[in-house]
Design a protein around this motif. Structure first.
Motif, PDB file in Angstrom:
ATOM      1  N   THR A  66       9.922  -2.189   0.099  1.00 24.49           N
ATOM      2  CA  THR A  66      10.287  -0.814  -0.214  1.00 24.49           C
ATOM      3  C   THR A  66      11.164  -0.165   0.861  1.00 24.49           C
ATOM      4  OG1 THR A  66       8.155  -0.188   0.674  1.00 24.49           O
ATOM      5  CG2 THR A  66       8.356  -0.211  -1.706  1.00 24.49           C
ATOM      6  N   SER A  67      11.108  -0.652   2.081  1.00 23.94           N
ATOM      7  CA  SER A  67      11.840   0.037   3.145  1.00 23.94           C
ATOM      8  C   SER A  67      13.177  -0.636   3.406  1.00 23.94           C
ATOM      9  CB  SER A  67      10.999   0.032   4.419  1.00 23.94           C
ATOM     10  OG  SER A  67      11.823   0.280   5.522  1.00 23.94           O
ATOM     11  N   LEU A  68      14.280   0.084   3.155  1.00 25.28           N
ATOM     12  CA  LEU A  68      15.597  -0.512   3.362  1.00 25.28           C
ATOM     13  C   LEU A  68      15.920  -0.763   4.833  1.00 25.28           C
ATOM     14  CD1 LEU A  68      17.721   1.206   0.595  1.00 25.28           C
ATOM     15  CD2 LEU A  68      17.174  -1.203   0.812  1.00 25.28           C
ATOM     16  N   PRO A  69      15.614   0.162   5.758  1.00 24.25           N
ATOM     17  CA  PRO A  69      15.922  -0.131   7.169  1.00 24.25           C
ATOM     18  C   PRO A  69      15.193  -1.374   7.678  1.00 24.25           C
ATOM     19  CG  PRO A  69      15.372   2.178   6.886  1.00 24.25           C
ATOM     20  CD  PRO A  69      15.083   1.518   5.600  1.00 24.25           C
ATOM     21  N   MET A  70      13.913  -1.492   7.322  1.00 23.99           N
ATOM     22  CA  MET A  70      13.168  -2.669   7.771  1.00 23.99           C
ATOM     23  C   MET A  70      13.732  -3.936   7.129  1.00 23.99           C
ATOM     24  SD  MET A  70      11.211  -1.798  10.047  1.00 23.99           S
ATOM     25  CE  MET A  70      10.126  -3.185  10.342  1.00 23.99           C
ATOM     26  N   THR A  71      14.234  -3.800   5.914  1.00 25.23           N
ATOM     27  CA  THR A  71      14.852  -4.949   5.253  1.00 25.23           C
ATOM     28  C   THR A  71      16.070  -5.426   6.045  1.00 25.23           C
ATOM     29  OG1 THR A  71      14.097  -4.147   3.129  1.00 25.23           O
ATOM     30  CG2 THR A  71      15.897  -5.724   3.109  1.00 25.23           C
ATOM     31  N   TYR A  72      16.862  -4.463   6.519  1.00 22.27           N
ATOM     32  CA  TYR A  72      18.021  -4.851   7.320  1.00 22.27           C
ATOM     33  C   TYR A  72      17.590  -5.521   8.617  1.00 22.27           C
ATOM     34  CZ  TYR A  72      21.996  -3.305   4.639  1.00 22.27           C
ATOM     35  OH  TYR A  72      22.960  -3.224   3.690  1.00 22.27           O
TER      36      TYR A  72
ATOM     37  N   ALA B 234      21.991  -9.061  -0.003  1.00 15.53           N
ATOM     38  CA  ALA B 234      21.172  -9.577  -1.101  1.00 15.53           C
ATOM     39  C   ALA B 234      19.804  -8.896  -1.114  1.00 15.53           C
ATOM     40  CB  ALA B 234      21.011 -11.087  -0.963  1.00 15.53           C
ATOM     41  N   ALA B 235      19.201  -8.766   0.073  1.00 20.47           N
ATOM     42  CA  ALA B 235      17.840  -8.238   0.141  1.00 20.47           C
ATOM     43  C   ALA B 235      17.786  -6.781  -0.285  1.00 20.47           C
ATOM     44  CB  ALA B 235      17.287  -8.399   1.560  1.00 20.47           C
ATOM     45  N   SER B 236      18.840  -5.992   0.060  1.00 20.60           N
ATOM     46  CA  SER B 236      18.764  -4.585  -0.324  1.00 20.60           C
ATOM     47  C   SER B 236      18.863  -4.456  -1.839  1.00 20.60           C
ATOM     48  CB  SER B 236      19.831  -3.767   0.396  1.00 20.60           C
ATOM     49  OG  SER B 236      21.098  -4.335   0.185  1.00 20.60           O
ATOM     50  N   GLY B 237      19.595  -5.374  -2.481  1.00 15.92           N
ATOM     51  CA  GLY B 237      19.620  -5.377  -3.945  1.00 15.92           C
ATOM     52  C   GLY B 237      18.248  -5.661  -4.510  1.00 15.92           C
ATOM     53  N   LEU B 238      17.553  -6.606  -3.871  1.00 20.55           N
ATOM     54  CA  LEU B 238      16.205  -6.969  -4.326  1.00 20.55           C
ATOM     55  C   LEU B 238      15.247  -5.789  -4.177  1.00 20.55           C
ATOM     56  CD1 LEU B 238      14.817  -9.555  -5.323  1.00 20.55           C
ATOM     57  CD2 LEU B 238      14.168 -10.023  -2.978  1.00 20.55           C
ATOM     58  N   VAL B 239      15.360  -5.096  -3.041  1.00 25.27           N
ATOM     59  CA  VAL B 239      14.486  -3.943  -2.798  1.00 25.27           C
ATOM     60  C   VAL B 239      14.747  -2.846  -3.828  1.00 25.27           C
ATOM     61  CG1 VAL B 239      14.006  -2.060  -1.197  1.00 25.27           C
ATOM     62  CG2 VAL B 239      14.192  -4.388  -0.350  1.00 25.27           C
ATOM     63  N   LEU B 240      16.034  -2.629  -4.102  1.00 18.63           N
ATOM     64  CA  LEU B 240      16.411  -1.566  -5.037  1.00 18.63           C
ATOM     65  C   LEU B 240      15.815  -1.845  -6.420  1.00 18.63           C
ATOM     66  CD1 LEU B 240      18.123   0.908  -4.603  1.00 18.63           C
ATOM     67  CD2 LEU B 240      20.071  -0.320  -5.554  1.00 18.63           C
ATOM     68  N   THR B 241      15.962  -3.067  -6.904  1.00 15.73           N
ATOM     69  CA  THR B 241      15.457  -3.359  -8.247  1.00 15.73           C
ATOM     70  C   THR B 241      13.936  -3.381  -8.264  1.00 15.73           C
ATOM     71  OG1 THR B 241      15.741  -5.700  -7.754  1.00 15.73           O
ATOM     72  CG2 THR B 241      17.464  -4.645  -9.023  1.00 15.73           C
ATOM     73  N   TYR B 242      13.337  -3.966  -7.229  1.00 17.51           N
ATOM     74  CA  TYR B 242      11.874  -4.045  -7.244  1.00 17.51           C
ATOM     75  C   TYR B 242      11.248  -2.664  -7.124  1.00 17.51           C
ATOM     76  CZ  TYR B 242       7.071  -5.000  -6.087  1.00 17.51           C
ATOM     77  OH  TYR B 242       5.702  -5.008  -6.098  1.00 17.51           O
ATOM     78  N   SER B 243      11.795  -1.843  -6.215  1.00 21.19           N
ATOM     79  CA  SER B 243      11.093  -0.595  -5.954  1.00 21.19           C
ATOM     80  C   SER B 243      11.268   0.404  -7.098  1.00 21.19           C
ATOM     81  CB  SER B 243      11.545  -0.002  -4.623  1.00 21.19           C
ATOM     82  OG  SER B 243      12.924   0.207  -4.645  1.00 21.19           O
TER      83      SER B 243
ATOM     84  N   ALA C 248      24.825  -0.505   3.507  1.00 23.36           N
ATOM     85  CA  ALA C 248      23.694   0.250   4.045  1.00 23.36           C
ATOM     86  C   ALA C 248      23.980   1.744   4.003  1.00 23.36           C
ATOM     87  CB  ALA C 248      23.403  -0.192   5.476  1.00 23.36           C
ATOM     88  N   GLY C 249      25.196   2.131   4.468  1.00 25.44           N
ATOM     89  CA  GLY C 249      25.559   3.538   4.459  1.00 25.44           C
ATOM     90  C   GLY C 249      25.606   4.088   3.044  1.00 25.44           C
TER      91      GLY C 249
ATOM     92  N   ASP D 187       0.788  -1.212   0.000  1.00 26.36           N
ATOM     93  CA  ASP D 187       0.000   0.000   0.000  1.00 26.36           C
ATOM     94  C   ASP D 187       0.823   1.266   0.000  1.00 26.36           C
ATOM     95  OD1 ASP D 187      -1.072  -0.627   3.404  1.00 26.36           O
ATOM     96  OD2 ASP D 187       0.797  -0.867   2.373  1.00 26.36           O
ATOM     97  N   THR D 188       2.114   1.165   0.106  1.00 25.68           N
ATOM     98  CA  THR D 188       2.889   2.383  -0.005  1.00 25.68           C
ATOM     99  C   THR D 188       3.891   2.250  -1.126  1.00 25.68           C
ATOM    100  OG1 THR D 188       4.541   3.743   1.040  1.00 25.68           O
ATOM    101  CG2 THR D 188       4.338   1.526   1.858  1.00 25.68           C
ATOM    102  N   LYS D 189       4.114   3.354  -1.833  1.00 23.40           N
ATOM    103  CA  LYS D 189       5.076   3.288  -2.921  1.00 23.40           C
ATOM    104  C   LYS D 189       6.283   4.142  -2.607  1.00 23.40           C
ATOM    105  CE  LYS D 189       3.385   2.643  -7.185  1.00 23.40           C
ATOM    106  NZ  LYS D 189       2.962   3.177  -8.440  1.00 23.40           N
ATOM    107  N   VAL D 190       6.356   4.618  -1.407  1.00 21.91           N
ATOM    108  CA  VAL D 190       7.455   5.496  -1.079  1.00 21.91           C
ATOM    109  C   VAL D 190       8.625   4.661  -0.602  1.00 21.91           C
ATOM    110  CG1 VAL D 190       8.189   7.420   0.327  1.00 21.91           C
ATOM    111  CG2 VAL D 190       5.841   7.283  -0.461  1.00 21.91           C
ATOM    112  N   LEU D 191       9.760   4.830  -1.261  1.00 25.51           N
ATOM    113  CA  LEU D 191      10.944   4.105  -0.843  1.00 25.51           C
ATOM    114  C   LEU D 191      11.497   4.776   0.397  1.00 25.51           C
ATOM    115  CD1 LEU D 191      13.076   1.986  -1.357  1.00 25.51           C
ATOM    116  CD2 LEU D 191      14.172   3.556  -2.917  1.00 25.51           C
ATOM    117  N   ALA D 192      11.332   4.126   1.505  1.00 21.54           N
ATOM    118  CA  ALA D 192      11.756   4.745   2.760  1.00 21.54           C
ATOM    119  C   ALA D 192      13.259   4.606   2.937  1.00 21.54           C
ATOM    120  CB  ALA D 192      11.040   4.090   3.921  1.00 21.54           C
ATOM    121  N   LEU D 193      13.806   5.499   3.683  1.00 21.88           N
ATOM    122  CA  LEU D 193      15.246   5.448   3.900  1.00 21.88           C
ATOM    123  C   LEU D 193      15.568   4.886   5.267  1.00 21.88           C
ATOM    124  CD1 LEU D 193      16.196   8.785   2.283  1.00 21.88           C
ATOM    125  CD2 LEU D 193      16.959   6.528   1.599  1.00 21.88           C
TER     126      LEU D 193
END
Lengths: 274, 669
Positions: free
Chosen positions: B238-244, B21-30, B155-156, A268-274
């Motif tokens: 979509t969220s990199l911190p949560m992915t970590y 690996a997961a952050s790469g997946l997030v980057l390409t998917y998002s 991550a940084g 439900d969100t499309k915002v890439l969070a940091l």
């Protein structure tokens, strides 16, 4: 007695507010217009009313009953029908089968023992697209497809019909016939809430008009009152003629296509969070 | 306590690798909304490349790393994004899944072709091997430290890239709306290519870091994608911190399970559990995810393969059965086994026709469901109709149980849930003592139905042919009826179906259960055919191959399913006949699926068009040249329900739908 009550609804996408404390009511048996500049949040309001978009806060009630958390299909059973600004006809099916599916869904198991062919013909005749019955829905003109969505929605016998820019794609005479159809539906006791950019149609057909700007209702009243309202003129003319500021343009996409394509993601969100 | 700390270190190491690996997946998917199932497979291939460069060719480690991570992997990423998957982000989820599964299969094909299994054992040494670090009684390897440090650097780096640079801002914008980004002068293409370059490089890095620990193997590294997306799912992709957070949690959980499982009584029965932790983790997250909103503004109508009438299908069905009976009477048993296998696979394909072809959902666990059917049939040991029915019903219930957790979610999650389910079945159930144990084959008795015994090979194959025809008739009847119309409607617009009052959640579960039931029948029949059957028949990788072949031959028609089933049977036969080209064959099928995956009708669709093409294009030419030949252009009929199956009308229909309004279509109006 108002049929639909939108109470202080707020919708935010990321940091952008598409609907900002919108309040309005729709009376039973009326044709009500919901107008406003591009990106004012009209389609988002429709999505909130039909359940395709969960509001950030606020309430929607039908007949005095709170439906804010009710799933989409249950709202349909309560009598809310709609058409879409971006077409959602079943493209792989014929026009007649589009209506047939709607009747099948509406009838449930009861429909197993009933022929619906007459109903289909009736619906298609009513909106005036019977000639297209055996065409595939992805091959018919846009205006016709909008009428098909209306016919399909009517098959579920809705009390409240939400029409999102129904006349775009129709020519002048077709629009006139469409206006008569709307009056006919209201005469049957159905309630119509319509987002529409064709001001002639809105002014001629609607009993009441609500004006939405930046997600807030800025005016409501009869067509004559709205026409004379200086606030409305400013909101409209400010956008119609002058080039839009960049920020406003971005809003356009958030409010309209954003709300359309927003939920088309798998989350439900499309915002890439940091 | 020391043990706990050791497990924690190992967990952090694994988690750090997962996070990369997961952050790469997030980057390409998002950035492109293409979910790359092949993410782990890409990592696997580059681990092999790295091994080849640094060990076999003897290049220095630093040079190998530079070549792999900064040159080859990024180029591969750009290639995948630009050439193999452009525009898939807006296509139906099923299409992008099929194409990326094809890339996965292709990657495994490439790896097995270039680095065949039989040569000497390969291994990548750990970085700075031997220099152990002692930290208060806990031994830490440099590899672990390096991995954790690199994951922090990644991550940084990603944070700086996304938050502090122009292109990073553009990347975040393209997540929201690629069209809008290009309107404002951002080059969405460049952004997508960059994201894939980085993402693929991260997959390679994770593969290289993990390979020394889990071994340089085709499948284990490929399954890294399950861990990666389990982690990424915690951040909703979509969220990199949560992915970590997810990756670290998963790494620790896995390490503790490995460490403490041996203390639990009966652990020997749960030997496959550690490998299943990512899949279980994923299921848990899927259950906890909030309801997905319905998609609006999807693709509209899809060109359909012709749907024959029941009458016509009956005729074809009877012909097929008679043909099989006649052929079976004169065949050697080994050939009969192949024919029977092809029939079983065709039935399995039919389960995909229902689910994927009509419903638009993708299952990555067809063979797991078939395996359930086989186990049920063997265990129930009722060699009659009851045994077959039980296999169908129980598998259908299992299918429903898999679908229910993802009831509220959309197609991508359903597919991922099936992949996780397939792996669970592989590692936990099929190897357990309730099923096949460790390659302990089960025995199935061939059924006798209504007093007829189907014990002989030929007779049994006849029975399978009858079953195939019956299933095909059921599928066609569904397609032509109310349910079929609703399925197509749901595929075309879920939002519209919802606003018309359809509760799609249970509809979806029913569809999934039905499809699983058909797969269960296929497995039960296969068990009867082989008499003894083991878990190796049902490995999850076969499900992916099946999906590939379905994409090549078409998943919307019975014809496609039958041809695809035969092909599925033939592929391993061909591979064992020509072992030197075994990997290449996977690559060829994968390339075919990438090319044809966008049209769910596959090759069969083009076959259906051949007769029309001959009459439209060839006949006039021939008639010109040889006026004596009595060749007629085809006559057009009004495309009514009953005529739908006639090829001329279908071809006209198809041409018309794909937008080429040819003169003959106009004439037909």
């Amino acid at each position: 007695m108002s049929l639909l009550h939108v109470d202080d609804v707020v919708v935010q996408f990321g940091g952008v507010t598409a609907v900002n404390h919108a309040n309005f009511e729709v009376d039973e048996g009326t044709v009500t217009g919901l107008i406003g500049p591009n990106g004012a949040g009209k389609t988002t309001c429709f999505n909130v009313i039909t359940g395709l978009q969960t509001p950030t806060s606020g309430r929607v009630s039908l007949d005095g009953r709170d439906i804010t958390r009710m799933p989409v299909h249950r709202r349909s059973r309560k009598g809310i029908g709609r058409t879409f600004q971006r077409l959602e006809a079943f493209g792989s099916l014929t026009v007649a089968d589009n209506v047939r599916v709607a009747l099948d869904i509406h009838d449930g198991f009861g429909g197993l023992f009933r022929s619906v062919d007459n109903d289909i013909d009736e619906m298609l005749e009513l909106v005036g697209i019977a000639d297209y019955a055996n065409e595939r829905a992805d091959s018919i003109p846009t205006g016709t497809a909008r009428l098909l969505e209306l016919a399909r929605s009517l098959a579920t016998d809705p009390r409240l019909l939400l029409l999102d820019e129904p006349s775009s794609g129709l020519d002048e005479s077709e629009t006139e016939a469409f206006g008569e159809l709307l009056r006919h539906l209201a005469g049957e006791g159905r309630t119509v809430l319509m987002v529409e950019h064709d001001m002639d149609l809105v002014m001629n057909v609607c009993d009441v008009i609500h004006v939405l700007d930046f997600g807030t209702i800025i005016a409501q009243g009869t067509p004559a009152e709205i026409r004379a309202n200086p606030v409305v003129q400013k909101a409209y003319l400010g956008y119609e003629d002058a080039p839009e500021p960049v920020g406003a343009h971005a809003r356009t996409d958030v409010g309209d296509s954003g709300s359309d394509s927003g939920p088309d993601s798998d989350d439900d969100t499309k915002v890439l969070a940091l | 306590m020391t043990a706990f700390l050791s497990y924690t270190v190992i967990g952090l190491f694994t988690g750090a690798a997962y996070a990369i690996a997961a952050s790469g997946l997030v980057l390409t998917y998002s950035t492109t909304r293409v979910f790359n199932i092949a993410h782990g497979a890409v990592g696997m291939v580059f681990a092999f490349v790295y091994w080849d460069l640094s060990q076999r060719q003897g290049l220095p480690v630093w040079l190998s790393l530079v070549l792999v991570l900064l040159v080859m992997a990024p180029l591969t990423g750009v290639f995948i994004q630009r050439v193999l998957t452009p525009g898939l982000g807006t296509a139906p989820v099923g299409v992008s899944l099929v194409v990326t599964v094809a890339i996965l299969v292709g990657m495994i094909g490439i790896a097995t072709q270039i680095w065949p299994e039989n040569s000497a054992a390969r291994s990548i040494p750990q970085f700075f091997q031997g220099d152990l670090i002692h930290l208060g009684g806990v031994i830490v390897t440099p590899q672990q430290v390096i991995t954790i440090v690199i994951s922090a650097i990644v991550a940084g780096g990603l944070y700086v890239l996304l938050a502090r640079t122009r292109v990073g801002t553009a990347m975040r914008a393209s997540v929201d709306n690629a069209e809008l980004l290009s309107l404002y002068g951002g080059r969405a293409n460049v952004v997508a290519a960059l994201a894939w370059a980085i993402g693929t490089s991260l997959a390679a890095l994770a593969g290289i870091l993990l390979a020394p620990i889990i071994g340089l193997q085709y499948y284990d590294l490929t399954l890294l994608v399950i861990s990666a997306y389990a982690a990424a799912m915690l951040g909703k992709l979509t969220s990199l911190p949560m992915t970590y957070v997810g990756a670290m949690g998963l790494g620790l959980a896995q390490s503790y399970v490995v460490g403490y499982l041996q203390d639990i009584p009966g652990h020997d029965k749960l030997g496959g559990l550690p490998a299943c932790v990512p899949a279980l983790f994923l299921f848990a997250i899927l259950v906890l995810l909030p309801q997905a909103p319905l998609r609006i503004g999807q693709v509209k109508g899809i060109i359909s393969a012709p749907v024959p009438t029941i009458k016509r299908s009956l005729v074809f069905g009877v012909l097929l059965v008679v043909g099989v009976i006649v052929m079976a009477s004169g065949m050697a048993d080994s050939t009969l086994t192949n024919v029977g296998t092809a029939i079983a696979y065709s039935i399995l394909m039919l389960s995909l026709v229902l689910l994927t072809g009509y419903g638009g959902f993708v299952s990555l666990a067809s063979f797991a469901f078939a395996g359930v059917g086989a186990v049920v049939y063997c265990k129930v040991d009722q060699p009659n109709l009851l045994g077959l029915i039980l296999a169908i019903v129980i598998t259908a219930i299992v299918g429903a149980i898999v679908a229910i957790p993802v009831l509220r979610l959309t197609g991508l999650y359903l597919a991922l849930a099936t992949l996780a389910f397939g792996q669970l079945m592989d590692q936990l159930f099929f190897t357990s003592q309730w099923a096949f144990q460790f390659d302990n084959p089960l025995t199935a008795h061939r059924p006798s139905i209504f007093g007829f015994s189907f014990g002989r090979e030929g007779r049994y194959v006849d029975l399978m042919a009858v079953m195939l025809v019956l299933v095909a008739l059921v599928v066609i009847a569904i397609r032509r009826g109310r349910l079929g119309r609703m399925l197509i409607a749901m595929r075309d617009s879920q939002a519209a179906c919802g606003t018309l009052g359809l509760d799609q959640r249970w509809f979806r579960v029913g569809l999934f259960a039905g499809s699983a039931g058909i797969a269960g029948l296929s497995g039960a029949l296969l068990a009867g055919l082989r008499v003894t059957i083991s878990s190796s028949t049902f490995i999850y990788f076969n499900s992916l191959i099946l999906l590939m072949i379905a994409a090549v031959w078409g998943v919307t028609s019975i014809t496609g399913a039958v041809i695809g089933g035969a092909f599925m049977m033939y592929l391993p036969v061909a591979q064992s006949n020509y072992p030197t080209y075994a990997g290449l064959m996977f690559v060829v099928v994968a390339v075919g699926a990438v090319i044809l995956g966008r049209n769910p009708n596959g090759l069969t669709y083009w076959m259906f068009r051949v007769p029309g093409w001959i009459q439209d294009s060839l006949y006039p030419v021939l008639a010109d040249r040889y006026p004596g030949l009595a060749l007629k252009a085809r006559a057009f009929e009004v495309s009514g329900e009953e005529d739908e199956a006639l090829v001329p009308v279908d071809a006209a229909d198809a041409g018309h739908n794909s937008g080429e309004v040819t003169s003959d279509v106009v004439a037909s109006r």
